[in-house]
Design an enzyme around this catalytic site. Sequence first.
Site, PDB file in Angstrom:
ATOM      1  N   GLY A  14       0.831  -1.202   0.000  1.00 44.52           N
ATOM      2  CA  GLY A  14       0.000   0.000   0.000  1.00 44.52           C
ATOM      3  C   GLY A  14       0.864   1.250   0.000  1.00 44.52           C
ATOM      4  N   ALA A  16       2.101   3.233   2.450  1.00 47.71           N
ATOM      5  CA  ALA A  16       3.250   3.304   3.356  1.00 47.71           C
ATOM      6  C   ALA A  16       4.386   2.395   2.875  1.00 47.71           C
ATOM      7  CB  ALA A  16       2.829   2.928   4.776  1.00 47.71           C
ATOM      8  N   SER A  42      -6.066  -0.628   1.995  1.00 48.75           N
ATOM      9  CA  SER A  42      -6.928   0.414   2.562  1.00 48.75           C
ATOM     10  C   SER A  42      -6.544   1.776   2.022  1.00 48.75           C
ATOM     11  CB  SER A  42      -6.805   0.447   4.081  1.00 48.75           C
ATOM     12  OG  SER A  42      -7.365  -0.693   4.632  1.00 48.75           O
ATOM     13  N   GLN A  47     -10.831   7.849   0.894  1.00 47.44           N
ATOM     14  CA  GLN A  47     -11.570   8.925   0.219  1.00 47.44           C
ATOM     15  C   GLN A  47     -11.169  10.277   0.785  1.00 47.44           C
ATOM     16  OE1 GLN A  47     -15.782   8.139   0.349  1.00 47.44           O
ATOM     17  NE2 GLN A  47     -15.546   6.081  -0.440  1.00 47.44           N
ATOM     18  N   GLU A 114     -12.964  18.224   7.771  1.00 54.85           N
ATOM     19  CA  GLU A 114     -13.517  16.979   8.301  1.00 54.85           C
ATOM     20  C   GLU A 114     -13.737  17.135   9.793  1.00 54.85           C
ATOM     21  OE1 GLU A 114     -10.946  13.793   6.993  1.00 54.85           O
ATOM     22  OE2 GLU A 114     -11.798  13.795   4.987  1.00 54.85           O
ATOM     23  N   HIS A 230     -16.291   3.721  11.680  1.00 49.13           N
ATOM     24  CA  HIS A 230     -16.728   4.864  10.882  1.00 49.13           C
ATOM     25  C   HIS A 230     -18.249   4.879  10.903  1.00 49.13           C
ATOM     26  CE1 HIS A 230     -17.096   7.783   7.699  1.00 49.13           C
ATOM     27  NE2 HIS A 230     -15.782   7.912   7.641  1.00 49.13           N
ATOM     28  N   ARG A 276     -15.156  11.350  15.775  1.00 45.23           N
ATOM     29  CA  ARG A 276     -15.716  10.170  15.105  1.00 45.23           C
ATOM     30  C   ARG A 276     -16.255   9.130  16.082  1.00 45.23           C
ATOM     31  NH1 ARG A 276     -12.235   7.842  10.328  1.00 45.23           N
ATOM     32  NH2 ARG A 276     -12.877   9.800   9.384  1.00 45.23           N
ATOM     33  N   HIS A 334     -13.161   0.564  10.790  1.00 44.49           N
ATOM     34  CA  HIS A 334     -12.530   1.402   9.763  1.00 44.49           C
ATOM     35  C   HIS A 334     -11.032   1.551   9.957  1.00 44.49           C
ATOM     36  CE1 HIS A 334     -12.317   4.560   6.766  1.00 44.49           C
ATOM     37  NE2 HIS A 334     -11.831   5.416   7.642  1.00 44.49           N
ATOM     38  N   GLU A 358      -0.867   1.761   9.016  1.00 42.72           N
ATOM     39  CA  GLU A 358      -1.867   1.372  10.023  1.00 42.72           C
ATOM     40  C   GLU A 358      -1.389   0.285  10.974  1.00 42.72           C
ATOM     41  OE1 GLU A 358      -5.721   0.792   8.337  1.00 42.72           O
ATOM     42  OE2 GLU A 358      -6.621   0.210  10.240  1.00 42.72           O
ATOM     43  N   ARG A 369      -8.690   8.372  16.473  1.00 43.66           N
ATOM     44  CA  ARG A 369      -7.884   9.071  15.461  1.00 43.66           C
ATOM     45  C   ARG A 369      -8.633  10.246  14.852  1.00 43.66           C
ATOM     46  NH1 ARG A 369      -7.716   8.381   9.718  1.00 43.66           N
ATOM     47  NH2 ARG A 369      -9.475   7.001  10.097  1.00 43.66           N
TER      48      ARG A 369
HETATM   49  C1  SIN Z   1     -13.421   9.509   5.416  1.00 46.91           C
HETATM   50  O1  SIN Z   1     -13.222   9.909   4.284  1.00 46.91           O
HETATM   51  O2  SIN Z   1     -14.475   9.664   6.016  1.00 46.91           O
HETATM   52  C2  SIN Z   1     -12.349   8.745   6.115  1.00 46.91           C
HETATM   53  C3  SIN Z   1     -11.204   9.614   6.382  1.00 46.91           C
HETATM   54  C4  SIN Z   1     -10.331   8.944   7.391  1.00 46.91           C
HETATM   55  O3  SIN Z   1     -10.681   7.890   7.884  1.00 46.91           O
HETATM   56  O4  SIN Z   1      -9.291   9.526   7.724  1.00 46.91           O
END
Ligand code: SIN
Length: 509
Positions: A14, A16, A42, A47, A114, A230, A276, A334, A358, A369
């Site tokens: 991935g 990393a 992942s 996104q 976010e 999530h 979150r 998530h 991760e 996080r």
């Molecule tokens: C998301 O796009 O909602 C996830 C972003 C993240 O988990 O850092």
Amino acid sequence: MKNERFGAVVVGGGLAGMLTALELRPLSVALVSYRALGELTSSAWAQGGIAAAVGDDDSPSLHAADTVRAGAGLVERHVAARLAADAPEAIERIASLGVQFDRDAASEYSLGREAAHSRRRILRAGGDATGAELVRAMAEGVRHAPTIVPFEGARALDIVTSDGRVCAVVVRNAEGALERLTTDAVILATGGIGGLYSHTTNPRASVGAGIAIAARAGARLEDLEFVQFHPTALDVPSDPLPLVTEALRGEGAKLVDAAGRRIMEGIDPALELASRDVVARRAFAVRVAGERVFLDARALGESLPKRFPTVFAACMAHGIDPRLEPIPVVAAAHYHMGGVAIDLEGRTSVPGLYACGEVAATGVHGANRLASNSLLESVVYPERIARDVKTHARAERGIAGTDDKAIATRPYVAGRDDEWRAVRREMYANVGVERDEAGLGHALAAFRALAETTPSDEVRDAATTAALIAQSALRRRETRGSHVRLDYPGSALHSEHSFATLADLVPSA
Ligand code: SIN
């Protein structure tokens, strides 16, 4: 068994892993990935983007403060401060490797917002296709790097040590043959554990193999109980579940029940942009009470397909038009905040073994996080690790004696569907959003027994990781961030990180 020597071996294809391999140039590097580079990782699916304080109204200290606040008392402040400080330069480094970030009309980075970020600081690519762009650019770089040898379709089975120091990795290559990759620097970048859960946004294959392999090599593990859910995975019959990015809430989408009532009202003043853990717990509770949860993004109207093409395509593939109707969502595993404990340079407790992405526990995420800090870690630590490998490890290269006891030589046995189903159901039911002693004890005993009896190496490693997570969750007798104990609803006055090794895993009864 074929034996090849490399300056370093990176396990994980991935973001990393590939970036670490690139940063390690000009050392010779074996890059082991169980699929084609970047495929089914992942990071490729991410996104939301990368958090970095590059806006005029922002600073690394504000970014670090948000990270600390989100982490529910367990973020290592100095680690967060250094991550936030290194972020803008890391962005420039990967941009120079060909990553095309979204920019505004003035050619400045266009910055999204976010949850729990006090500023717009999320860099994205292709709207909500950031991970795909990152992985594309890295894979292209790797393919053009003559010193990197990709082992695609290969699985790392064990890390071999000599006198407690890393000296090789044994892999099963794409043809099914065992190979010994001799080295004195191994970097684990194997991703997370979401695939251990029946509801997840992660690739099914993300089942924590890296944690089990590191644990067998003697590595110290940290904060395994902290698994982030999530709140808005698309609630459709799909496995894994498509993610509905949090960025939609950053642009005003609302969480509602079937009657259109805002479910975050009266829960947190930040409503949909609360941290979150708070939003996921609320979404889970509404669901447990028998109601469905929806994300109403209709106000974005015709801009939605252009700004969130990945979410739009996933919805439409399941017959949901998010411009016209609320999107059904469900909480899903998530991100794993815990993992293999590392220091600021990415070193684990086993000399010569590093971890990033991760699978690593850096101390920066605490118990919850902050969104988009994980891709950031994945682009900051590779450079630090490469620097450390090239300097400190250099003098020790060329270790002679080896201890190959740990090498797996059994024939490959794939996990059975019923074994995987049992693990994934047990994790979601008893090591999920809400936990208690009885459920965790049940899960621990089941995983421990499965790890001892399964004929499959894959399932054994997954069950070992699951058992370690359940045991850590059992031992943390408080509610903190993503770790919710129904039988211990309060947070302890003084909370510490938790640590474990394989030797701590209690035997099955
Ligand atoms: C998301 O796009 O909602 C996830 C972003 C993240 O988990 O850092």
